[in-house]
Design a protein around this motif. Structure first.
Motif, short mmCIF file in Angstrom:
data_model
loop_
_atom_site.label_atom_id
_atom_site.label_comp_id
_atom_site.label_asym_id
_atom_site.label_seq_id
_atom_site.Cartn_x
_atom_site.Cartn_y
_atom_site.Cartn_z
N SER A 10 0.82 -1.20 0.00
CA SER A 10 0.00 0.00 0.00
C SER A 10 0.86 1.26 0.00
N PRO A 11 0.47 2.27 -0.79
CA PRO A 11 1.14 3.58 -0.70
C PRO A 11 0.85 4.30 0.62
N GLY A 12 -0.07 3.75 1.40
CA GLY A 12 -0.41 4.34 2.69
C GLY A 12 0.57 3.94 3.77
N LEU A 13 0.09 3.27 4.79
CA LEU A 13 0.96 2.91 5.92
C LEU A 13 2.10 1.99 5.52
N ASP A 14 1.87 1.11 4.54
CA ASP A 14 2.96 0.23 4.11
C ASP A 14 4.18 1.03 3.66
N PHE A 15 3.96 2.15 2.98
CA PHE A 15 5.07 2.93 2.44
C PHE A 15 6.02 3.39 3.55
N GLU A 16 5.49 3.66 4.73
CA GLU A 16 6.33 4.17 5.81
C GLU A 16 6.65 3.14 6.88
N THR A 17 6.08 1.93 6.77
CA THR A 17 6.34 0.91 7.78
C THR A 17 6.96 -0.37 7.20
N LEU A 34 -4.97 9.71 -0.12
CA LEU A 34 -4.23 9.82 1.14
C LEU A 34 -4.18 11.26 1.63
N PHE A 35 -3.95 12.21 0.70
CA PHE A 35 -3.87 13.60 1.12
C PHE A 35 -5.23 14.13 1.55
N ARG A 36 -6.28 13.71 0.88
CA ARG A 36 -7.62 14.14 1.29
C ARG A 36 -7.95 13.62 2.68
N GLU A 37 -7.52 12.40 2.99
CA GLU A 37 -7.71 11.89 4.35
C GLU A 37 -7.01 12.78 5.36
N TRP A 38 -5.78 13.20 5.03
CA TRP A 38 -5.04 14.07 5.95
C TRP A 38 -5.78 15.39 6.15
N LEU A 39 -6.29 15.97 5.08
CA LEU A 39 -7.04 17.22 5.19
C LEU A 39 -8.26 17.06 6.10
N ASP A 40 -9.01 15.98 5.90
CA ASP A 40 -10.23 15.76 6.70
C ASP A 40 -9.92 15.55 8.17
#
Length: 365
Positions: A102-109, A279-285
């Motif tokens: 995943s480009p989400g949490l997988d990308f940083e973990t 992902l960025f829209r999630e951060w904004l919300d």
């Protein structure tokens, strides 16, 4: 304004120390996972925090070549795949989809360390047809992300480049770069290295949510001062500029970086390719719900009405009235504080001496 119920496990939520709020499938996945709250979760138990996992890769090659007209270098090395800094806005996140991650949490973990990078670099530099051009470290993922403290792959790469007088450009948002001043200082004396420190805002609270495991902004500024004091040419990248989130910091970043000795500066505006849009829209919300729609509206104004425009010539800086305003502000601030706006200094390629190939008799001659 959209809000999130903190007790709803099916909704994205902030995870302390991580930039992504979800782990959505990449664009190449054939199967999708849907979370369902079974009622067993209790808020007092705390949200699970995914640990960092590092896989070892034996790379077949290590120098990447680039032909993009938007990027001022032709060669780069990425010692790691994924980045523990967790910058929510990172344009490299979608590359994790190629690994079925995943480009989400997988990308940083879920990271990969190319532990034979120095060995491969020595081999590639020693090829008869190799043409010396500056190599950039940190073009895709940060070469000084936290796991570098343990793996020291970046350090080993610099040792190889130092030994054969090969020019080097570093881009980072981690003060760990100071660790290698014993190598970077002598290289700078031969005009073989320059460092760009990326700082897009000076608000520590904002940075803790946007780029949670990068060095704090004030620490990155301190790193600029320490690099300059050691004789290493240093620049600042105000990147990415996010409308109505970080753009109010442009002039302050340039002013403080210039005061510490930064000689040149560059910038890019936010890019949202592929899965990064969601992902960025999630951060904004989660973090600025009152401005979420306004931010996306300004982004679309710079992208011809779309969330992202991949065309060369506009993808880095955008277009339209708002992009022009950013360009003018950046240019005026650079002029006011005496900073050049070139992305690259001219490094010396004439000193390069190819490493000798490893042979059983090499140590005898």
């Amino acid at each position: 304004m959209r809000t999130h119920d903190p007790d709803d496990l099916t909704r994205p939520t902030r995870i302390k120390g991580r930039g992504a709020a979800s782990n959505r499938e990449g664009r190449f996945e054939a199967l999708a996972t849907t979370l369902e709250d079974d009622g067993w979760y209790h808020e007092e138990a705390g949200r699970p925090r995914p640990p960092t996992q590092v896989a070892i890769e034996r790379a077949r090659s290590i120098i990447s070549r680039n032909e993009s007209p938007d990027i001022p270098f032709t060669q780069s090395i990425n010692p790691y795949r994924g980045c523990e800094h967790g910058c929510n806005y990172c344009y490299a996140r979608p590359t994790h989809s190629y690994l079925n991650l995943s480009p989400g949490l997988d990308f940083e973990t879920r990271l990969t360390a190319k532990t034979n990078a120095a060995e491969r670099l020595r081999s590639e530099l020693g090829k008869p047809g190799y043409v010396c051009e500056p190599i950039t470290l940190g073009a895709n993922t940060d070469a000084y992300q936290p796991i570098e403290r343990e793996y020291r792959i970046t350090r080993e790469i610099i040792e190889v480049l130092h030994a054969c007088n090969h020019p080097l450009t570093i881009i980072t948002k981690n003060a760990l770069v100071e660790r290698d001043l014993d190598l970077l200082g002598p290289m700078a004396a031969k005009n073989l290295v320059q460092v760009f420190v990326s700082i897009n805002a000076l608000d520590n609270h904002l940075a803790s949510t946007l780029e949670p495991r990068a060095s704090a902004p004030h620490r990155r500024l301190q790193a600029i001062g320490n690099l300059v004091a050691a004789g290493v040419p240093c620049g600042v990248l105000v990147s990415p500029i996010i409308p109505a989130v970080t753009d109010m910091h442009i002039e302050h970043v340039l002013e403080q970086a210039a005061a510490l000795g930064a000689r040149i500066a560059g910038y890019t505006v936010l890019r949202l390719p592929h899965e990064l849009k969601t992902l960025f829209r999630e951060w904004l919300d989660l973090h600025v719900p009152d401005r979420a729609e306004h931010v996306m509206s300004l982004i679309r104004q710079m992208r011809g009405g779309r969330d992202y425009d991949s065309r060369f010539g506009s993808r880095m800086r955008g277009e339209g009235a708002y992009a022009d305003l950013i360009r003018q502000r950046f240019r005026l601030a650079c002029r006011k504080h005496g900073i050049g706006r070139s992305r690259e200094l001219t490094l010396d390629t004439s000193r390069f001496v190819a490493p000798k190939p490893d042979t059983p008799q090499g140590s005898l001659f």
